[in-house]
Write a protein that holds these residues in place. Structure first.
Motif: not given
Length: 674
Positions: A410-426
């Motif tokens: 598995p990849k290092p962040l497998a099974t992790r759920v991330a939420l990123v604000t301002g994720g639409g750009s930059g």
């Protein structure tokens, strides 16, 4: 059309319809002649779907190709049913050429049957007959002599021999129903084989429709919660259940409140039927032998439901350990985990779990298959799955263990759920893309819904990334964004506070509105997001990460920047305060302090770049170079550099680091942390 093209077309058509087979279930084959490049003479081969893969998306690379003469020769060295697992390794010595997929356990079924084309499928209607207590009599009543009953036998070489004998002894038959398993059909051509498969499935379904009882699960004893109440309750429970299901190993979750699930859970008999477990090997390999079922009234208080789920989870784990100990032998693989893969909550729906979102979703789909099978079997007979010992033999089969061992690391962040604000750009976009590339499921949150959607779609399917539209200054909106996240993936483990903006003005020109806007978005916004993140992470009980994208301006006093710098300093101290408060919950809080990120930045493109360029007296298109030249490394900071720091903080190597700010500024001496 070549035999392979015909086989792939048939496979894709059959696999595209869930009435015919479940995801990654079943296999198909075709036999034909090729030229042996070693001798220049014709050779008879079989193309058969290999281990793993899915019929609906099968390509030529997913086929195993074997020499029929060598495959048939294995019958002369077959050591008997007690040692038939050894025959899978022998298939490797029958391969024609290099490449292709590994032969599956069902290869013998296809190769030994005297038919040019063979399908083995897992349709709900067919498995309903296969799991009925009087399945053999039902098959006779439904199909006459056209389809033959084959009693349960574990998939393998002996089952291939059995079906070959049935085909030889019943020339009128077009296929068989395999007890506890599925169907197999054959034909002289690809079209005939496909037609026979569909005939068996459609005839079985028609018989169930015409002869089945209307309410095989009993009367409705309670109604489901209204749709919005159901969604809210599911979002409240999802992190709790995911935390329980992750006791032995981290899991990603999936939720469904489809009509099939809600109707099953509304009926009087659902507890006794669920306790019997699933039957088809494809089903219980993904759902475990039985689900965890909540036994409280619909609409019970949340606190009571949570407490009862914890009690039921501990009882489930103990029951699973006992199941393992009853059937394990000294050479059985170690117990893989005692947590449930399926959790049923009457009135709300079904939560399913797996090593990634696709696995979790497919596990839920398989339990829907199991519900359909139970309904069909109970409508005309009595649902009678294979016994527990046989289920254990499949679940802890050495061949299944070998398949698991072949899976990529598995990849290092497998099974992790991330939420990123301002994720639409930059920076936010770069962070979302990097986390997904490293194995995380990502919720791309942005006030610009179209931008969030574009980033999520660019990352991949909804099994990998989903968009949410949210203004981080809106508390109820943030709560709704987290509800969407936990319903999509079961919970949230990693939150990146990245949303921001900037207005560059001297003190005298900075308005109260300028001050309020920047503090609302960055100081208040990150506070509100972290508050919701901590609520979800505490409910899960498995820790988590909160990362603030702050700025070197949090510690460096730049000109004409009082509102932005003060808001960033607020964020920087939130990191320290929350690290101190949330540490006992296993939640780590860290920050990243970038220098000005000009290229690819939404903030700089929105006017901030022109303002800062004017302050420093340089052309706007040279601002990035200007920033780079004042650093020790003389390099420009890009969004990908910031994303790399987020990954470094959350990928596991810094598991004991919290309250830290990582400069990503190419070396701005005035911003060194003290």
């Amino acid at each position: 059309m070549s035999e392979v093209e015909a086989l792939l077309g048939r496979s894709n058509r059959l696999g595209a319809d869930p009435r015919n087979t479940n995801y990654a279930g079943g296999n198909t084959s075709a036999k034909g002649s090729v030229t042996d490049p070693a001798t220049g003479r014709p050779a008879e081969v079989i193309w058969v779907k290999g281990s793993g893969g899915d019929l609906g998306t099968l390509k030529e690379s997913g086929l195993a190709v074997l020499r029929l003469d060598r495959l048939h020769a294995l019958t002369e060295v077959y050591p008997g049913v007690e040692r038939e697992d050894e025959m899978v390794a022998a298939f490797d010595y029958c391969l024609h050429g290099r490449g292709g997929a590994a032969p599956s356990i069902d290869t013998a079924m296809h190769g030994l049957v005297d038919a040019s084309h063979v399908d083995h499928l897992h349709p709900d209607a067919g498995i309903a007959f296969a799991t009925a207590a009087d399945g053999e009599a039902l098959v006779k009543a439904c199909f006459g002599e056209r389809v033959v009953w084959v009693p349960w036998r574990r998939p393998g070489f002996q089952l291939g021999l059995d079906i070959a004998a049935v085909k030889r002894d019943n020339p009128q038959a077009i296929g068989v129903i395999l007890g506890g398993h599925g169907i197999t059909a054959w034909g002289a051509t690809s079209d005939e084989c496909e037609a026979h498969s569909l005939e068996i499935i459609e005839t079985a379904q028609r018989y169930l429709d015409e002869h089945g009882r209307a309410e095989p699960f009993g009367p409705v004893v309670h109604s489901a919660l209204p749709a919005e109440d159901r969604r809210v309750r599911a979002a409240e429970l999802a992190p709790v259940i995911r935390g329980l299901a992750s006791t032995d190993s981290p899991q990603v979750g999936h939720f469904t409140d489809s009509e099939v699930v809600l109707d099953f859970l509304a009926r009087e008999r659902h507890p006794e039927l669920a306790a019997l477990g699933t039957s088809c090997p494809d089903h219980f390999l993904r759902t475990k032998v039985r689900p965890l079922v909540l036994d409280l009234p619909v609409g019970a208080p949340l606190a009571d439901v949570v407490e009862r789920l914890k009690e039921l989870h501990e009882a489930y784990r103990e029951d699973y350990r006992s199941y393992y100990e009853r059937h394990a032998s000294p050479d059985s693989p170690a117990m893989r985990g005692a947590d449930p893969a399926i959790v049923l909550v009457p009135g709300v729906g079904m939560f399913s779990f797996g090593r990634d979102k696709q696995t979790a979703r497919v596990a839920g789909e398989f339990y829907v298959n199991a519900i359909n099978v139970m309904r069909g079997a109970e409508s005309v007979s009595r649902y009678a799955p294979i016994d527990e010992g046989e289920k254990f033999g499949i679940e802890y089969w050495a061949l299944e263990e070998a398949k698991l061992q072949r899976m990529p690391k598995p990849k290092p962040l497998a099974t992790r759920v991330a939420l990123v604000t301002g994720g639409g750009s930059g920076i936010g976009r770069a962070v979302a893309e990097r986390l997904a590339a490293e194995g995380a499921c990502v919720v791309v949150a942005d006030r610009d819904g179209d931008a969030a959607r574009a980033v999520a779609e660019g990352i991949g399917s909804s099994d990998v990334a989903v968009p949410v539209t949210v203004d981080v200054t809106d508390g109820p909106g943030i709560a709704e964004a987290f509800r969407a996240a936990v319903l999509a993936f079961g919970g949230v483990d990693l939150v990146v506070n990245n949303a921001g903006l900037s207005i560059s003005k001297p003190l005298a020109d900075t308005t109260e509105a300028d001050w309020d806007l920047q503090h609302d978005v960055m100081a208040k916004g990150s506070f509100l997001v972290s508050q919701q993140a901590a609520k979800v992470m505490r409910a899960q009980g498995i820790g988590g990460d909160i990362v603030y994208i702050s700025s070197k301006n949090a510690v460096f006093a730049g000109p004409n920047n009082v509102a932005y710098g003060a808001a960033k300093a607020n964020q920087a101290h939130q990191v320290r305060l929350l690290a101190a408060e949330l540490g006992e919950d296993g939640i780590r809080v860290n920050g990243v302090n970038p220098d000005g990120v000009v290229r690819g930045s939404g903030i700089f493109a929105g006017g901030w770049g022109a303002q800062r360029a004017a302050v420093y007296g340089v052309p706007e298109d040279k601002l990035g170079e200007f920033y780079a030249q004042r650093t020790l490394l003389k390099r420009e900071v890009l969004p990908s550099h910031v994303a790399a720091a987020v990954f470094a903080l959350t990928a596991g190597d810094l598991s004991l680091t919290t309250g830290l700010h990582v400069p990503v500024d190419a070396g701005v001496a005035a911003a060194f942390l003290r």
